[in-house]
Design a protein around this motif. Sequence first.
Motif, mmCIF file in Angstrom:
data_model
loop_
_atom_site.group_PDB
_atom_site.id
_atom_site.type_symbol
_atom_site.label_atom_id
_atom_site.label_comp_id
_atom_site.label_asym_id
_atom_site.label_seq_id
_atom_site.Cartn_x
_atom_site.Cartn_y
_atom_site.Cartn_z
ATOM 1 N N LYS A 195 -5.349 6.514 5.548
ATOM 2 C CA LYS A 195 -5.274 7.623 4.612
ATOM 3 C C LYS A 195 -3.795 7.944 4.488
ATOM 4 C CE LYS A 195 -6.630 11.339 2.278
ATOM 5 N NZ LYS A 195 -5.571 11.502 1.302
ATOM 6 N N LEU A 196 -3.237 7.615 3.330
ATOM 7 C CA LEU A 196 -1.838 7.916 3.063
ATOM 8 C C LEU A 196 -1.785 9.221 2.269
ATOM 9 C CD1 LEU A 196 -0.869 4.247 2.166
ATOM 10 C CD2 LEU A 196 -0.484 5.405 4.328
ATOM 11 N N ARG A 197 -0.681 9.500 1.627
ATOM 12 C CA ARG A 197 -0.545 10.750 0.871
ATOM 13 C C ARG A 197 -1.647 10.875 -0.177
ATOM 14 N NH1 ARG A 197 1.868 11.960 -3.919
ATOM 15 N NH2 ARG A 197 2.623 9.823 -4.075
ATOM 16 N N ASN A 198 -1.729 9.927 -1.074
ATOM 17 C CA ASN A 198 -2.752 9.941 -2.121
ATOM 18 C C ASN A 198 -3.742 8.791 -2.022
ATOM 19 O OD1 ASN A 198 -2.345 12.236 -3.728
ATOM 20 N ND2 ASN A 198 -0.577 11.298 -4.707
ATOM 21 N N LEU A 199 -3.388 7.770 -1.321
ATOM 22 C CA LEU A 199 -4.187 6.544 -1.277
ATOM 23 C C LEU A 199 -5.039 6.496 -0.013
ATOM 24 C CD1 LEU A 199 -4.254 4.039 -3.194
ATOM 25 C CD2 LEU A 199 -2.719 2.936 -1.583
ATOM 26 N N ARG A 200 -6.335 6.273 -0.200
ATOM 27 C CA ARG A 200 -7.220 6.033 0.938
ATOM 28 C C ARG A 200 -7.670 4.588 0.824
ATOM 29 N NH1 ARG A 200 -11.940 10.099 2.080
ATOM 30 N NH2 ARG A 200 -12.783 9.104 0.220
ATOM 31 N N LEU A 204 0.824 -1.209 0.000
ATOM 32 C CA LEU A 204 0.000 0.000 0.000
ATOM 33 C C LEU A 204 0.861 1.262 0.000
ATOM 34 C CD1 LEU A 204 -2.769 -1.132 2.504
ATOM 35 C CD2 LEU A 204 -2.959 -0.972 -0.001
ATOM 36 N N GLN A 205 1.973 1.248 0.729
ATOM 37 C CA GLN A 205 2.878 2.396 0.732
ATOM 38 C C GLN A 205 3.510 2.600 -0.646
ATOM 39 O OE1 GLN A 205 5.222 1.088 4.166
ATOM 40 N NE2 GLN A 205 4.676 3.016 5.177
ATOM 41 N N ASP A 235 0.870 4.018 -2.886
ATOM 42 C CA ASP A 235 0.680 5.422 -2.552
ATOM 43 C C ASP A 235 1.777 6.288 -3.167
ATOM 44 O OD1 ASP A 235 -0.633 7.599 -0.962
ATOM 45 O OD2 ASP A 235 1.343 7.611 0.014
#
Length: 144
Positions: free
Chosen positions: A110-115, A13-14, A17
Motif C-alpha cells: 500500500k503506497l500513497r495512492n497505489l495498492r 510501482l513507486q 504511485d
Amino acid sequence: MKWLRGEDVFKFLQAFDAFAARPLDVGLIGGGSLLFFGAKELTKDIDLVFFKSADKKEYEGFVDGYSKENGIEIQYGLESRFGSMLLNNAMFRHALEVTELKSGWFDVYKLRNLRVHVLLPKYLVLVKIEAASSVGGKHFEDAL
C-alpha cells in the motif's frame, strides 16, 4: 531484452504511485508477482492488471511512457479478462468459482495512492496453462 529484478518492479510501482492522482488498485501476475513470493529472481517483463476499465484508460499512457523511457516491457490488461479466460475453459469451469478467483489476490503493498495485489501462485499456474493452450504451447514451460 532487459532482465528485471524485484527492485526494478518496485521502482516502476513507486513511479506509478507518484503519478497516480487518486487511490488505485492494480495487480501483478506472471514473473513480476513471483518475485514477491521469492519463487523467482528475474523476470523479462511486468504483467500489470487493472481492476477497472476506467483506470486502464486513464493510466495506460503513463504505463506505455514508462515502458518506453526505461526500456522495459510492460504488458497490461483488465482483471476480468483473466477471470473469464479461466472460467470459460471447460477444464477449469468446475474447479474455480469467480469468488474464489477474486479471493486469490493477495495484498502486497500500500503506497500513497497505489495498492498493489499479486495473484496467488496456484492461480498463476492456471493462467499459464490456459495461455499455453491458446497460443500453441508458448507458455507451457513457464507453467511447470
